[in-house]
Design a protein around this motif. Structure first.
Motif, PDB file in Angstrom:
ATOM      1  N   VAL A 162       0.827  -1.214   0.000  1.00 28.33           N
ATOM      2  CA  VAL A 162       0.000   0.000   0.000  1.00 28.33           C
ATOM      3  C   VAL A 162       0.859   1.261   0.000  1.00 28.33           C
ATOM      4  O   VAL A 162       0.594   2.208  -0.752  1.00 28.33           O
ATOM      5  CB  VAL A 162      -0.942  -0.003   1.217  1.00 28.33           C
ATOM      6  CG1 VAL A 162      -1.684   1.318   1.325  1.00 28.33           C
ATOM      7  CG2 VAL A 162      -1.938  -1.159   1.114  1.00 28.33           C
ATOM      8  N   GLN A 165       2.356   1.899  -3.354  1.00 26.96           N
ATOM      9  CA  GLN A 165       1.384   2.393  -4.330  1.00 26.96           C
ATOM     10  C   GLN A 165       1.230   3.908  -4.246  1.00 26.96           C
ATOM     11  O   GLN A 165       1.015   4.570  -5.266  1.00 26.96           O
ATOM     12  CB  GLN A 165       0.029   1.720  -4.120  1.00 26.96           C
ATOM     13  CG  GLN A 165      -0.028   0.297  -4.613  1.00 26.96           C
ATOM     14  CD  GLN A 165      -1.442  -0.171  -4.890  1.00 26.96           C
ATOM     15  OE1 GLN A 165      -2.414   0.538  -4.634  1.00 26.96           O
ATOM     16  NE2 GLN A 165      -1.569  -1.371  -5.419  1.00 26.96           N
ATOM     17  N   GLU A 166       1.357   4.441  -3.052  1.00 32.13           N
ATOM     18  CA  GLU A 166       1.228   5.887  -2.883  1.00 32.13           C
ATOM     19  C   GLU A 166       2.316   6.645  -3.644  1.00 32.13           C
ATOM     20  O   GLU A 166       2.107   7.796  -4.048  1.00 32.13           O
ATOM     21  CB  GLU A 166       1.279   6.242  -1.393  1.00 32.13           C
ATOM     22  CG  GLU A 166       0.078   5.726  -0.607  1.00 32.13           C
ATOM     23  CD  GLU A 166       0.224   5.941   0.889  1.00 32.13           C
ATOM     24  OE1 GLU A 166       1.255   6.503   1.311  1.00 32.13           O
ATOM     25  OE2 GLU A 166      -0.684   5.540   1.631  1.00 32.13           O
ATOM     26  N   LYS A 169       1.864   5.793  -7.828  1.00 33.16           N
ATOM     27  CA  LYS A 169       0.716   6.417  -8.505  1.00 33.16           C
ATOM     28  C   LYS A 169       1.134   7.545  -9.448  1.00 33.16           C
ATOM     29  O   LYS A 169       0.429   7.813 -10.434  1.00 33.16           O
ATOM     30  CB  LYS A 169      -0.276   6.952  -7.474  1.00 33.16           C
ATOM     31  CG  LYS A 169       0.230   8.150  -6.675  1.00 33.16           C
ATOM     32  CD  LYS A 169      -0.798   8.637  -5.669  1.00 33.16           C
ATOM     33  CE  LYS A 169      -0.287   9.844  -4.890  1.00 33.16           C
ATOM     34  NZ  LYS A 169      -1.265  10.295  -3.870  1.00 33.16           N
ATOM     35  N   SER A 200      -5.080  -1.011  -9.640  1.00 34.61           N
ATOM     36  CA  SER A 200      -6.537  -0.854  -9.655  1.00 34.61           C
ATOM     37  C   SER A 200      -7.247  -1.763  -8.665  1.00 34.61           C
ATOM     38  O   SER A 200      -8.478  -1.836  -8.659  1.00 34.61           O
ATOM     39  CB  SER A 200      -7.080  -1.113 -11.071  1.00 34.61           C
ATOM     40  OG  SER A 200      -6.843  -2.447 -11.481  1.00 34.61           O
ATOM     41  N   THR A 202      -7.551  -1.336  -5.480  1.00 39.61           N
ATOM     42  CA  THR A 202      -8.377  -0.461  -4.652  1.00 39.61           C
ATOM     43  C   THR A 202      -8.937   0.661  -5.521  1.00 39.61           C
ATOM     44  O   THR A 202      -8.495   0.877  -6.652  1.00 39.61           O
ATOM     45  CB  THR A 202      -7.563   0.150  -3.494  1.00 39.61           C
ATOM     46  OG1 THR A 202      -6.618   1.091  -4.020  1.00 39.61           O
ATOM     47  CG2 THR A 202      -6.827  -0.924  -2.715  1.00 39.61           C
ATOM     48  N   ASN A 203      -9.898   1.407  -4.976  1.00 40.01           N
ATOM     49  CA  ASN A 203     -10.507   2.509  -5.729  1.00 40.01           C
ATOM     50  C   ASN A 203      -9.626   3.749  -5.802  1.00 40.01           C
ATOM     51  O   ASN A 203      -9.929   4.674  -6.567  1.00 40.01           O
ATOM     52  CB  ASN A 203     -11.835   2.919  -5.078  1.00 40.01           C
ATOM     53  CG  ASN A 203     -12.884   1.822  -5.136  1.00 40.01           C
ATOM     54  OD1 ASN A 203     -12.710   0.815  -5.812  1.00 40.01           O
ATOM     55  ND2 ASN A 203     -13.973   2.013  -4.420  1.00 40.01           N
ATOM     56  N   ASP A 204      -8.562   3.794  -5.038  1.00 43.57           N
ATOM     57  CA  ASP A 204      -7.821   5.034  -4.821  1.00 43.57           C
ATOM     58  C   ASP A 204      -7.320   5.694  -6.096  1.00 43.57           C
ATOM     59  O   ASP A 204      -7.252   6.925  -6.172  1.00 43.57           O
ATOM     60  CB  ASP A 204      -6.634   4.775  -3.884  1.00 43.57           C
ATOM     61  CG  ASP A 204      -7.066   4.335  -2.503  1.00 43.57           C
ATOM     62  OD1 ASP A 204      -8.258   4.519  -2.173  1.00 43.57           O
ATOM     63  OD2 ASP A 204      -6.226   3.800  -1.753  1.00 43.57           O
ATOM     64  N   TYR A 205      -6.958   4.907  -7.095  1.00 43.69           N
ATOM     65  CA  TYR A 205      -6.311   5.479  -8.275  1.00 43.69           C
ATOM     66  C   TYR A 205      -7.112   5.251  -9.556  1.00 43.69           C
ATOM     67  O   TYR A 205      -6.603   5.494 -10.648  1.00 43.69           O
ATOM     68  CB  TYR A 205      -4.896   4.884  -8.417  1.00 43.69           C
ATOM     69  CG  TYR A 205      -4.143   4.897  -7.109  1.00 43.69           C
ATOM     70  CD1 TYR A 205      -3.794   6.095  -6.494  1.00 43.69           C
ATOM     71  CD2 TYR A 205      -3.827   3.708  -6.445  1.00 43.69           C
ATOM     72  CE1 TYR A 205      -3.142   6.115  -5.265  1.00 43.69           C
ATOM     73  CE2 TYR A 205      -3.171   3.726  -5.224  1.00 43.69           C
ATOM     74  CZ  TYR A 205      -2.835   4.925  -4.637  1.00 43.69           C
ATOM     75  OH  TYR A 205      -2.189   4.954  -3.427  1.00 43.69           O
ATOM     76  N   HIS A 206      -8.358   4.845  -9.419  1.00 44.39           N
ATOM     77  CA  HIS A 206      -9.178   4.603 -10.600  1.00 44.39           C
ATOM     78  C   HIS A 206      -9.358   5.862 -11.443  1.00 44.39           C
ATOM     79  O   HIS A 206      -9.349   5.803 -12.678  1.00 44.39           O
ATOM     80  CB  HIS A 206     -10.549   4.064 -10.189  1.00 44.39           C
ATOM     81  CG  HIS A 206     -10.519   2.639  -9.746  1.00 44.39           C
ATOM     82  ND1 HIS A 206     -11.649   1.952  -9.347  1.00 44.39           N
ATOM     83  CD2 HIS A 206      -9.495   1.755  -9.628  1.00 44.39           C
ATOM     84  CE1 HIS A 206     -11.317   0.709  -9.019  1.00 44.39           C
ATOM     85  NE2 HIS A 206     -10.016   0.574  -9.163  1.00 44.39           N
ATOM     86  N   ASN A 241     -16.113  -0.402  -8.875  1.00 45.06           N
ATOM     87  CA  ASN A 241     -16.190   0.917  -8.247  1.00 45.06           C
ATOM     88  C   ASN A 241     -17.372   1.669  -8.846  1.00 45.06           C
ATOM     89  O   ASN A 241     -17.336   2.061 -10.014  1.00 45.06           O
ATOM     90  CB  ASN A 241     -14.884   1.679  -8.497  1.00 45.06           C
ATOM     91  CG  ASN A 241     -14.895   3.064  -7.895  1.00 45.06           C
ATOM     92  OD1 ASN A 241     -15.834   3.470  -7.217  1.00 45.06           O
ATOM     93  ND2 ASN A 241     -13.825   3.807  -8.136  1.00 45.06           N
TER      94      ASN A 241
END
Length: 350
Positions: A162, A165-166, A169, A200, A202-206, A241
């Motif tokens: 996680v 990913q931050e 991105k 993808s 998680t929804n964070d970067y959709h 999502n």
């Protein structure tokens, strides 16, 4: 002197990967075969609720996908964790070497070693703390396709974390562009798709992948089976999502219905069905309300959610498919659509 430096650097890279190679040989000898595909494997796995640690599952996990959450996402990773890991000193040298060498052969070897080491979760944190993510990310601007491919493979394994990913991105838009301009069905294109699959989960970067949807659908039409499977993994994740439903349903995909043919590859068919199930499910969510005219006959909404006669006929035929999972998914879509028709006739459908 140049040859001597290259030999010394190559020796460092090969030595750093020795522990990894011994581990692989040991695994093979004990019969615990690891299914991989190039540097960043093509294995499926559902994301755990608490994070992004690599999990292993087969295609049979598809029917159990939960339609509204992480269980309906697909994730790619390379290898399982192992006690055999490189130490900080070796990883630091690899990153330093990658940062300061201009030799593409050394860059490739260093990236492969970092990618292999990133298959182990503890090393994912170490590489991030050593600023390795930005060093690897800069390789995406390299003009040599093989170097970019190896960098994407390394970021793919590192993205199973996680915190990583931050940082990763910031490369999503660049990766989307690289996928678009890469040769069709190339290893470089596939490496980019694999990274976006993990990003993808998680929804964070959709929202950062929205502009890539037309490209994904083009590859779904023109790509080979390997490319289609990888694109569908991303689309399944995005369709889970509700906030992405508007973008997906308005997209043009004139050849989409061909994915629901009776005789198509089962991996493709099951993922296409899961994508359709997600769309139907999440349009009911308040975040998935369709607000614009989707009357175009080539839009995904018209093809999969607009009660297309051709689509309905394909689904009915799939009820007689020899595979139980396919039949279950087709039946689920038919049930969803019948429910929508009943609500519409009763005046309760929004």
């Amino acid at each position: 002197m140049g040859d001597a430096r290259r030999a010394a650097a190559a020796g460092l890279v090969l030595g750093a990967g020795a522990c990894y190679c011994i581990y692989r040989l040991t695994r093979k000898a004990t019969g615990a075969a690891v299914e991989t595909e190039r540097a960043a494997g093509a294995r499926d796995g559902s994301a755990p609720a608490g994070g992004l640690l690599p999990l292993v599952s087969g295609l049979s996990a598809l029917p159990s996908l939960a339609l509204g959450g992480l269980a309906s996402r697909r994730s790619d990773t390379d290898l399982p964790q192992s006690p055999c890991q490189l130490d900080v000193h070796h990883l630091q040298k690899l990153i330093h070497l990658l940062k300061f060498t201009d030799d593409p052969l050394i860059q490739e070897q260093a990236l492969v070693s970092l990618s292999n080491s990133a298959a182990f979760s503890v090393n994912q944190d170490i590489i991030r703390n050593l600023d390795g993510l930005s060093v690897i990310g800069r390789m995406l601007s390299d003009s040599i396709p093989k170097v970019k491919e190896k960098a994407l493979n390394a970021l793919n394994n590192l993205s199973m974390n996680v915190k990583n990913q931050e940082e990763i991105k910031v490369y999503i838009l660049q990766v989307c562009k690289e996928i678009e301009i890469s040769p069709l069905n190339s290893d470089l294109q596939l490496a980019g798709l694999r990274l976006l699959t993990n990003m993808s989960v998680t929804n964070d970067y959709h929202h950062m992948m929205t502009n890539g949807i037309p490209c994904f659908l083009h590859l779904l039409s023109e790509g080979n089976e390997r490319t289609k499977v990888q694109v569908l993994k991303i689309l399944v994740n995005l369709s889970a999502n509700p906030a992405m439903i508007q973008h997906l349903c308005s997209a043009q995909a004139p050849s989409l219905l061909s994915l629901f043919d009776y005789g198509i590859n089962k991996e493709i068919l099951l993922r296409a069905l899961t994508f359709a199930v997600n769309l139907n499910q999440n349009m009911k969510n308040e975040d998935g309300i369709i607000t614009q005219d989707l009357s175009s006959e080539d839009s995904i909404f018209f093809l999969l959610c607009g009660h297309s006669t051709q689509y309905a006929q394909k689904l009915v035929r799939l009820l007689h498919h020899q595979d139980t999972e396919v039949k279950e998914q087709a039946a689920k879509i038919i049930t969803q659509q019948r429910g929508e028709i009943l609500r519409d006739s009763s005046g309760k459908l929004q």
